[in-house]
Write a protein that holds these residues in place. Sequence first.
Motif, PDB file in Angstrom:
ATOM      1  N   GLN A 261     -31.011  53.674   8.436  1.00 24.44           N
ATOM      2  CA  GLN A 261     -30.762  52.356   9.039  1.00 24.44           C
ATOM      3  C   GLN A 261     -30.608  51.276   7.972  1.00 24.44           C
ATOM      4  O   GLN A 261     -30.002  50.246   8.202  1.00 24.44           O
ATOM      5  CB  GLN A 261     -31.943  51.938   9.929  1.00 24.44           C
ATOM      6  N   TRP A 262     -31.223  51.516   6.820  1.00 23.26           N
ATOM      7  CA  TRP A 262     -31.249  50.479   5.784  1.00 23.26           C
ATOM      8  C   TRP A 262     -30.489  50.877   4.533  1.00 23.26           C
ATOM      9  O   TRP A 262     -30.777  50.392   3.445  1.00 23.26           O
ATOM     10  CB  TRP A 262     -32.698  50.126   5.438  1.00 23.26           C
ATOM     11  N   ILE A 263     -29.510  51.774   4.727  1.00 26.23           N
ATOM     12  CA  ILE A 263     -28.694  52.140   3.559  1.00 26.23           C
ATOM     13  C   ILE A 263     -27.210  52.093   3.929  1.00 26.23           C
ATOM     14  O   ILE A 263     -26.359  51.899   3.069  1.00 26.23           O
ATOM     15  CB  ILE A 263     -29.119  53.524   2.997  1.00 26.23           C
ATOM     16  N   HIS A 264     -26.916  52.245   5.200  1.00 26.05           N
ATOM     17  CA  HIS A 264     -25.520  52.243   5.639  1.00 26.05           C
ATOM     18  C   HIS A 264     -24.996  50.803   5.580  1.00 26.05           C
ATOM     19  O   HIS A 264     -25.549  49.915   6.244  1.00 26.05           O
ATOM     20  CB  HIS A 264     -25.428  52.800   7.066  1.00 26.05           C
ATOM     21  N   PRO A 265     -23.919  50.549   4.799  1.00 28.62           N
ATOM     22  CA  PRO A 265     -23.496  49.155   4.592  1.00 28.62           C
ATOM     23  C   PRO A 265     -23.200  48.395   5.890  1.00 28.62           C
ATOM     24  O   PRO A 265     -23.513  47.208   5.985  1.00 28.62           O
ATOM     25  CB  PRO A 265     -22.225  49.285   3.747  1.00 28.62           C
ATOM     26  N   VAL A 266     -22.620  49.077   6.889  1.00 28.86           N
ATOM     27  CA  VAL A 266     -22.282  48.355   8.128  1.00 28.86           C
ATOM     28  C   VAL A 266     -23.570  47.955   8.857  1.00 28.86           C
ATOM     29  O   VAL A 266     -23.732  46.811   9.297  1.00 28.86           O
ATOM     30  CB  VAL A 266     -21.383  49.232   9.038  1.00 28.86           C
ATOM     31  N   LEU A 267     -24.501  48.904   8.954  1.00 24.83           N
ATOM     32  CA  LEU A 267     -25.760  48.616   9.660  1.00 24.83           C
ATOM     33  C   LEU A 267     -26.553  47.542   8.928  1.00 24.83           C
ATOM     34  O   LEU A 267     -27.097  46.617   9.537  1.00 24.83           O
ATOM     35  CB  LEU A 267     -26.617  49.885   9.785  1.00 24.83           C
ATOM     36  N   VAL A 268     -26.596  47.658   7.600  1.00 27.79           N
ATOM     37  CA  VAL A 268     -27.363  46.669   6.823  1.00 27.79           C
ATOM     38  C   VAL A 268     -26.670  45.302   6.903  1.00 27.79           C
ATOM     39  O   VAL A 268     -27.325  44.267   7.017  1.00 27.79           O
ATOM     40  CB  VAL A 268     -27.561  47.117   5.356  1.00 27.79           C
ATOM     41  N   GLY A 269     -25.345  45.311   6.904  1.00 30.19           N
ATOM     42  CA  GLY A 269     -24.588  44.056   7.034  1.00 30.19           C
ATOM     43  C   GLY A 269     -24.964  43.339   8.326  1.00 30.19           C
ATOM     44  O   GLY A 269     -25.159  42.119   8.347  1.00 30.19           O
ATOM     45  N   ARG A 270     -25.103  44.106   9.416  1.00 31.09           N
ATOM     46  CA  ARG A 270     -25.491  43.515  10.717  1.00 31.09           C
ATOM     47  C   ARG A 270     -26.880  42.905  10.636  1.00 31.09           C
ATOM     48  O   ARG A 270     -27.139  41.815  11.120  1.00 31.09           O
ATOM     49  CB  ARG A 270     -25.482  44.600  11.798  1.00 31.09           C
ATOM     50  N   LYS A 271     -27.780  43.668  10.016  1.00 34.88           N
ATOM     51  CA  LYS A 271     -29.167  43.174   9.910  1.00 34.88           C
ATOM     52  C   LYS A 271     -29.210  41.910   9.073  1.00 34.88           C
ATOM     53  O   LYS A 271     -29.960  40.980   9.357  1.00 34.88           O
ATOM     54  CB  LYS A 271     -30.071  44.245   9.299  1.00 34.88           C
ATOM     55  N   MET A 272     -28.363  41.865   8.041  1.00 36.35           N
ATOM     56  CA  MET A 272     -28.342  40.652   7.199  1.00 36.35           C
ATOM     57  C   MET A 272     -27.935  39.447   8.034  1.00 36.35           C
ATOM     58  O   MET A 272     -28.505  38.373   7.923  1.00 36.35           O
ATOM     59  CB  MET A 272     -27.363  40.828   6.039  1.00 36.35           C
ATOM     60  N   LYS A 273     -26.928  39.662   8.875  1.00 37.33           N
ATOM     61  CA  LYS A 273     -26.470  38.535   9.715  1.00 37.33           C
ATOM     62  C   LYS A 273     -27.592  38.053  10.616  1.00 37.33           C
ATOM     63  O   LYS A 273     -27.829  36.851  10.748  1.00 37.33           O
ATOM     64  CB  LYS A 273     -25.283  38.985  10.578  1.00 37.33           C
ATOM     65  N   GLU A 274     -28.287  39.023  11.240  1.00 36.08           N
ATOM     66  CA  GLU A 274     -29.393  38.659  12.147  1.00 36.08           C
ATOM     67  C   GLU A 274     -30.435  37.812  11.405  1.00 36.08           C
ATOM     68  O   GLU A 274     -30.842  36.759  11.857  1.00 36.08           O
ATOM     69  CB  GLU A 274     -30.126  39.924  12.634  1.00 36.08           C
ATOM     70  N   VAL A 275     -30.837  38.331  10.224  1.00 39.64           N
ATOM     71  CA  VAL A 275     -31.894  37.631   9.462  1.00 39.64           C
ATOM     72  C   VAL A 275     -31.416  36.243   9.075  1.00 39.64           C
ATOM     73  O   VAL A 275     -32.151  35.259   9.195  1.00 39.64           O
ATOM     74  CB  VAL A 275     -32.277  38.434   8.202  1.00 39.64           C
ATOM     75  N   GLN A 276     -30.164  36.156   8.620  1.00 38.37           N
ATOM     76  CA  GLN A 276     -29.681  34.855   8.150  1.00 38.37           C
ATOM     77  C   GLN A 276     -29.554  33.875   9.298  1.00 38.37           C
ATOM     78  O   GLN A 276     -29.807  32.681   9.138  1.00 38.37           O
ATOM     79  CB  GLN A 276     -28.369  35.030   7.385  1.00 38.37           C
ATOM     80  N   CYS A 277     -29.186  34.369  10.498  1.00 40.50           N
ATOM     81  CA  CYS A 277     -29.119  33.472  11.664  1.00 40.50           C
ATOM     82  C   CYS A 277     -30.516  32.931  11.971  1.00 40.50           C
ATOM     83  O   CYS A 277     -30.694  31.752  12.238  1.00 40.50           O
ATOM     84  CB  CYS A 277     -28.571  34.196  12.886  1.00 40.50           C
TER      85      CYS A 277
END
Length: 289
Positions: A261-277
């Motif tokens: 969950q925390w290595i796949h660039p697409v999945l991590v990219g989504r999580k980054m967006k969530e955190v930044q929001c």
Amino acid sequence: MKIIRVFPRKTKATPDDKNVRINCGPELWDEADEVHVSVAFTYDLSHAEWLAEQWKHVAPVKIGGPATGDKGGEFTPGMYLKPGYVVTSRGCPNSCWFCDAWKREGRTIRELEVKDGYNILDNNILACSPEHQEKVFKMLERQKEKAMFTGGLEAARFMEYHAEVLQQLKPQTFAFAYDEPSDWAPLVNASQICREFGLVGPGIGHTCRAYVLVGYPKDTMQAAEERLKAVCSLYIMPEAMLYEKEKHRKANDGWVGFQKQWIHPVLVGRKMKEVQCQKRGECEIWGEK
Ligand code: SF4
């Protein structure tokens, strides 16, 4: 001299020329002066011995590579790593408890001749002398491919000068680390320098990464997730590095799935967006409102 190199498994970094064999014995026509079995991972060591047995009828066999505790000498591009991957120094002056590099290669940095390549795999390039770093950066400028610093940049040694170099090189990727609590303050500092030089920040992409060690003794998934999310809040893309992955795989304890969950660039990219929001409007680090 013809050397056949045998690798127990293929990774992104494994060379693929005609004298490379992956996890197999010799074929009828195979001939060589020497056979080198190169082992990157300790869990492949017994299999490497089996491979050596298979190849001993072709030519004298040597087993080497990081997993054997090999200190490493001068680097030959394309020999045990795909062309483009390059090592310009060995050793590391630090002694992180989870890391084999300093145990294997020593705590004194050995600067090697700088050969051409674009993906710097040195354990700690920023611990090299300024003269050596300069040579490496000049070499990178000459390459057709954009630089990569996948060996990692130690945040505590990262200065404005390095950010200037990165600004010029426009690398594909460069990576810091957040393995222990003491790494946090240097990481925040490095992220602020990078931000000043336009290397990280909103809308800048995911060139800047940080390896985050997870799954070590007494670590929990909740604590690991908090560390990974903290990295996201710096606009740095985290990449979970699972401690003793093979043990977790055998134990089937959920950490392998967590790492995915925390290595796949697409999945991590989504999580980054969530955190930044979530962070927007309350970010102390960047002072954004
Ligand atoms: S800084 Fe990196 S290479 Fe050096 S000991 Fe720590 S983890 Fe290993």
